[in-house]
Each structure stands twice: as C-alpha cells, then as structure tokens.
Design a protein around this motif. Structure first.
Motif, PDB file in Angstrom:
ATOM      1  N   TRP A   5       0.840  -1.203   0.000  1.00 36.07           N
ATOM      2  CA  TRP A   5       0.000   0.000   0.000  1.00 36.07           C
ATOM      3  C   TRP A   5       0.874   1.251   0.000  1.00 36.07           C
ATOM      4  O   TRP A   5       0.612   2.205  -0.738  1.00 36.07           O
ATOM      5  N   ALA A   6       1.935   1.251   0.816  1.00 34.39           N
ATOM      6  CA  ALA A   6       2.842   2.401   0.870  1.00 34.39           C
ATOM      7  C   ALA A   6       3.569   2.594  -0.457  1.00 34.39           C
ATOM      8  O   ALA A   6       3.760   3.727  -0.913  1.00 34.39           O
ATOM      9  N   ALA A   7       3.980   1.499  -1.093  1.00 31.65           N
ATOM     10  CA  ALA A   7       4.672   1.599  -2.384  1.00 31.65           C
ATOM     11  C   ALA A   7       3.755   2.214  -3.440  1.00 31.65           C
ATOM     12  O   ALA A   7       4.180   3.068  -4.236  1.00 31.65           O
ATOM     13  N   GLU A   8       2.498   1.797  -3.456  1.00 37.52           N
ATOM     14  CA  GLU A   8       1.542   2.374  -4.407  1.00 37.52           C
ATOM     15  C   GLU A   8       1.295   3.853  -4.124  1.00 37.52           C
ATOM     16  O   GLU A   8       1.164   4.660  -5.053  1.00 37.52           O
ATOM     17  N   LEU A   9       1.264   4.207  -2.851  1.00 40.01           N
ATOM     18  CA  LEU A   9       1.060   5.598  -2.473  1.00 40.01           C
ATOM     19  C   LEU A   9       2.216   6.468  -2.958  1.00 40.01           C
ATOM     20  O   LEU A   9       2.009   7.536  -3.555  1.00 40.01           O
ATOM     21  N   PHE A  10       3.444   6.026  -2.736  1.00 38.38           N
ATOM     22  CA  PHE A  10       4.613   6.778  -3.210  1.00 38.38           C
ATOM     23  C   PHE A  10       4.594   6.885  -4.733  1.00 38.38           C
ATOM     24  O   PHE A  10       4.896   7.941  -5.291  1.00 38.38           O
ATOM     25  N   ALA A  11       4.234   5.797  -5.404  1.00 38.54           N
ATOM     26  CA  ALA A  11       4.191   5.819  -6.866  1.00 38.54           C
ATOM     27  C   ALA A  11       3.158   6.822  -7.370  1.00 38.54           C
ATOM     28  O   ALA A  11       3.383   7.519  -8.375  1.00 38.54           O
ATOM     29  N   SER A  12       2.041   6.932  -6.667  1.00 37.63           N
ATOM     30  CA  SER A  12       1.000   7.867  -7.086  1.00 37.63           C
ATOM     31  C   SER A  12       1.420   9.320  -6.883  1.00 37.63           C
ATOM     32  O   SER A  12       0.835  10.231  -7.472  1.00 37.63           O
ATOM     33  N   MET A  13       2.447   9.535  -6.049  1.00 40.58           N
ATOM     34  CA  MET A  13       2.950  10.887  -5.777  1.00 40.58           C
ATOM     35  C   MET A  13       4.265  11.154  -6.508  1.00 40.58           C
ATOM     36  O   MET A  13       5.005  12.073  -6.135  1.00 40.58           O
ATOM     37  N   ALA A  14       4.547  10.364  -7.527  1.00 39.28           N
ATOM     38  CA  ALA A  14       5.858  10.449  -8.195  1.00 39.28           C
ATOM     39  C   ALA A  14       6.201  11.870  -8.624  1.00 39.28           C
ATOM     40  O   ALA A  14       7.367  12.288  -8.555  1.00 39.28           O
ATOM     41  N   GLY A  15       5.226  12.645  -9.069  1.00 39.50           N
ATOM     42  CA  GLY A  15       5.503  14.010  -9.507  1.00 39.50           C
ATOM     43  C   GLY A  15       5.907  14.941  -8.390  1.00 39.50           C
ATOM     44  O   GLY A  15       6.497  16.002  -8.630  1.00 39.50           O
ATOM     45  N   GLU A  16       5.610  14.571  -7.139  1.00 35.76           N
ATOM     46  CA  GLU A  16       5.963  15.402  -5.982  1.00 35.76           C
ATOM     47  C   GLU A  16       7.249  14.967  -5.306  1.00 35.76           C
ATOM     48  O   GLU A  16       7.752  15.673  -4.427  1.00 35.76           O
TER      49      GLU A  16
END
Length: 391
Positions: free
Chosen positions: A247-258
C-alpha cells in the motif's frame, strides 16, 4: 535523440543526520516565544504518549525553557494538543488543528485484525460500535466502565460478551473497535478522573471537526514524514505508520511528480521534490530521548541510526522505542533510564563508548535540562542500565 535522465543527487549520511536533527528541533531547541508545544508536535509528526511522562519529555527537549507543566497546559487547558490514537494505532499527542488530517489518513490505512476469527467484529458491528461510542462521548467524559455500559445499551448484549483476552481477564467484544473509533475521530482521551482514564469527543477540542478526505490526508502525511525524516523509502514509511508495504509503495508511486529520488550511502531513497538541502555544519548535539521518542522510531535506515553495538543494546527484537536513547550527533550511542523519587530524579546513562570532552559537557547539560523539564533535581550515575525494555 533521447534526453539523458538527470543524475541522482547523492546526500551524505552526515548531512542527513544534521538535517533531521534541525527539523526535529534536536540541534537547538526552538524559542517558546515563537512557537509552542503544538508546533513542535506537528514537526515531529506526533509525540508517542503511551507513557505520558515520556511525551512530556519528548516535547520539552525541543522547546527552550519549557517544562512538563507547559505541555499539560497545552493539552488540557489550551486544548492545542489532543491525546488520541495516532501512527501505528498507539496513543499519541497530536496538534488539535491537525486532527482532520490524521484521522483522514489513519482511517484510510488498510487494517488487519489481530483477534481470532471467532471473536472478531464483522463490518456492520464495527459501524454500530463506532456510532455508539461517538454518541456516548459527544458531551461527556466517560471511564471505560461507563463506556462499556453505554455501548452495550446502544448495540445489544453481544457487544458485552467477555471474549477478548486481556491483562487480568477478558474484555467485552466491542473494545476491539475502540482504537478504530479513535482513528476515525469518534473519540479521544479526556482528563484523568483520579487514576481512571476517561474518553470524550474530539469535537470538544476542535469545534466543527470532521476527518479530511482520505487521499488528501494520506498524501499530506507522506509530505510531512519526508520533510521531518527523509530521505526515506516506502518501506520505511510503512514501518513507521504500521501500514502494508505494498500500500505504501503504491502511495509513493501515485505521488511520483511530488517526490525526488536521491542516494544515501549507496541506497535509493526519496525526498520531496527539490528538498535536498542539508546544513553546512555537521550535527553537534547530545540528547537523552525518552521511551518511544519519534526520532528513534521514525528515522531509517536502522543500521545507520543504530550502528554496531547500538542495535544490540538499544533495539528490542529490531523494534525501536523500547529503550530511552543516548543520541550523539544524530546517532544512537547508548541507553539511559530515569526513576522519580519525590523531588529527585535518578538518571543512569550507559554510553557505549567513552565520551570526549564535548560530548561529556553536552551530556551534563542535557541531564540538567531533563531535570528542569520534569521539574525535579537530577542525581546522576554513569554505568550499566539494568532495566529491561519497556513492553
């Protein structure tokens, strides 16, 4: 013609240590004229408060001239802080103004029940219990026994079934949803009634309170964590929050632009995009961190924060927080213990290596500071700490 990928910036471990100390007010305590306990707790991403005296010390160490009385005033009189369940589901002090963010984020973390299937609440029962708790504490401060009666009356006798193994017996079934109710913002802790804990509504701390939308809340928690404790990886974040690594990995991936990837000691980690500054001066501080201080729990990687013998002495089965830490220049360098006796506080410090003149002077100053925060006169012994880890 393809554009080459930008080079990954390398940050030194010394620079990372100095940066984290600065951002956690552990290099130099912040001026109480400019800030207060709630600001410090916000910078820490919450102060663990299972042991209330430890939370008071965690905050006091970061505020110049503050004492435990200032922390208590901020919690119970000014209500700038709120005592509730926070990261990892454990009891924390959080800034009241940030409660919408924390409840929105923590309620969104995928949960797993530790209870046996036969006694587990089903989703419908959880909703009933949370609603019953919210109604019971809306305008009251209730002990756990009073909350038992209120929840059972609102939901039915099934909630009172004594099926949950507890310290000295069995707890009623509904109590497995107590921390869920806190994470959703249905209750928080009220002032103690003598020796008894009470529960009340966070809306008494923050009128008009409602949890933030989940997506906005969890991304804001990531930003704050990375600002305070980055560079870090999704796995580090998951461990700190007690969230599933996937879940944390997906969250970081979704924020890749930040986010921006950097390298620390040959390992990839992430910071907020553009936030790669480190102090010009190396870390220079000696601190006595109490049980479960946020710095020891949140900072990763463990092998750099707890190098060599520090991992053996200051971790409990790899878990940080169970021992108070002697922190020198941002690295764990020993353990310590305190015991109150009337107006005295007996402090034992066990350094893992001999201290140089600067470090010894810093330790003396820190011992006096601990005494001032706890409003007691310190008596000091340098030697082995014989007390085991906190449960």
């Amino acid at each position: 013609m393809t554009t080459p990928a930008p080079a990954v910036q390398r940050l030194s471990w010394a620079g990372v240590r100095a940066r984290r100390l600065d951002r956690n007010a552990l290099s130099v305590p912040v001026d109480t004229a400019a800030t207060g306990p709630a600001d410090v707790v916000a910078a820490m991403c919450g102060a663990h408060a299972q042991v209330m005296s430890a939370a008071e010390l965690s905050i006091g160490l970061r505020l110049a001239g503050a004492t435990r009385t200032d922390v208590r005033r901020g919690l119970w009189e000014e209500r700038a802080l709120v005592k509730t369940h926070g990261p990892r589901g454990t009891v924390h002090l959080l800034p009241a103004r940030d409660l919408p963010m924390w409840t929105g984020a923590l309620a969104a973390v995928p949960a797993t029940s530790m209870q046996a299937k036969a006694i587990r609440l089903d989703p419908g029962q959880i909703e009933e219990v949370v609603a019953a708790i919210a109604a019971a504490v809306a305008d009251a401060e209730l002990t756990i026994d009073e909350l038992d009666a209120a929840v059972t009356a609102a939901t039915g006798p099934w909630a009172a079934d004594p099926v949950m193994p507890a310290f000295q017996g069995m707890w009623p079934r509904w109590r497995q949803a107590l921390h869920t109710a806190a994470l959703r913002g249905a209750l928080c802790f009220g002032p103690d009634r003598g020796r008894k804990v009470t529960y009340t509504s966070p809306r008494r701390w923050l009128p008009g309170f409602r949890p933030m939308e989940a997506r906005a809340a969890v991304t804001e928690v990531v930003r704050r964590y990375l600002y305070a404790y980055g560079p870090a990886t999704p796995r580090h974040f998951a461990r700190w929050l007690a969230a599933p690594p996937g879940w944390a990995a997906e969250l970081f991936a979704s924020m890749a632009g930040e986010l921006q990837q950097v390298e620390v000691e040959g390992a990839a980690a992430w910071v907020l995009a553009g936030d790669t500054e480190v102090p010009d001066e190396p870390a220079r501080s000696v601190r006595l961190l109490p049980y479960f201080d946020a710095f020891g729990i949140a900072c990763q990687p463990r092998d750099l924060v707890f190098p060599g013998r520090a991992a053996e002495r200051a971790l409990a089965r790899g878990q940080a927080g169970n021992y108070p830490l002697l922190l020198i220049d941002g690295t764990v360098a020993g353990v310590w213990h305190q015991r109150r006796s009337g107006r005295w506080i007996d402090i034992t410090v066990e350094p893992l290596d001999a201290l140089d003149t600067r470090q010894a002077r810093g330790l003396d100053e820190q011992i006096q500071r601990v005494g001032a925060i706890m409003e007691a006169a310190p008596r000091v012994r340098i030697g082995a700490v014989t007390v085991g880890p906190h449960a």
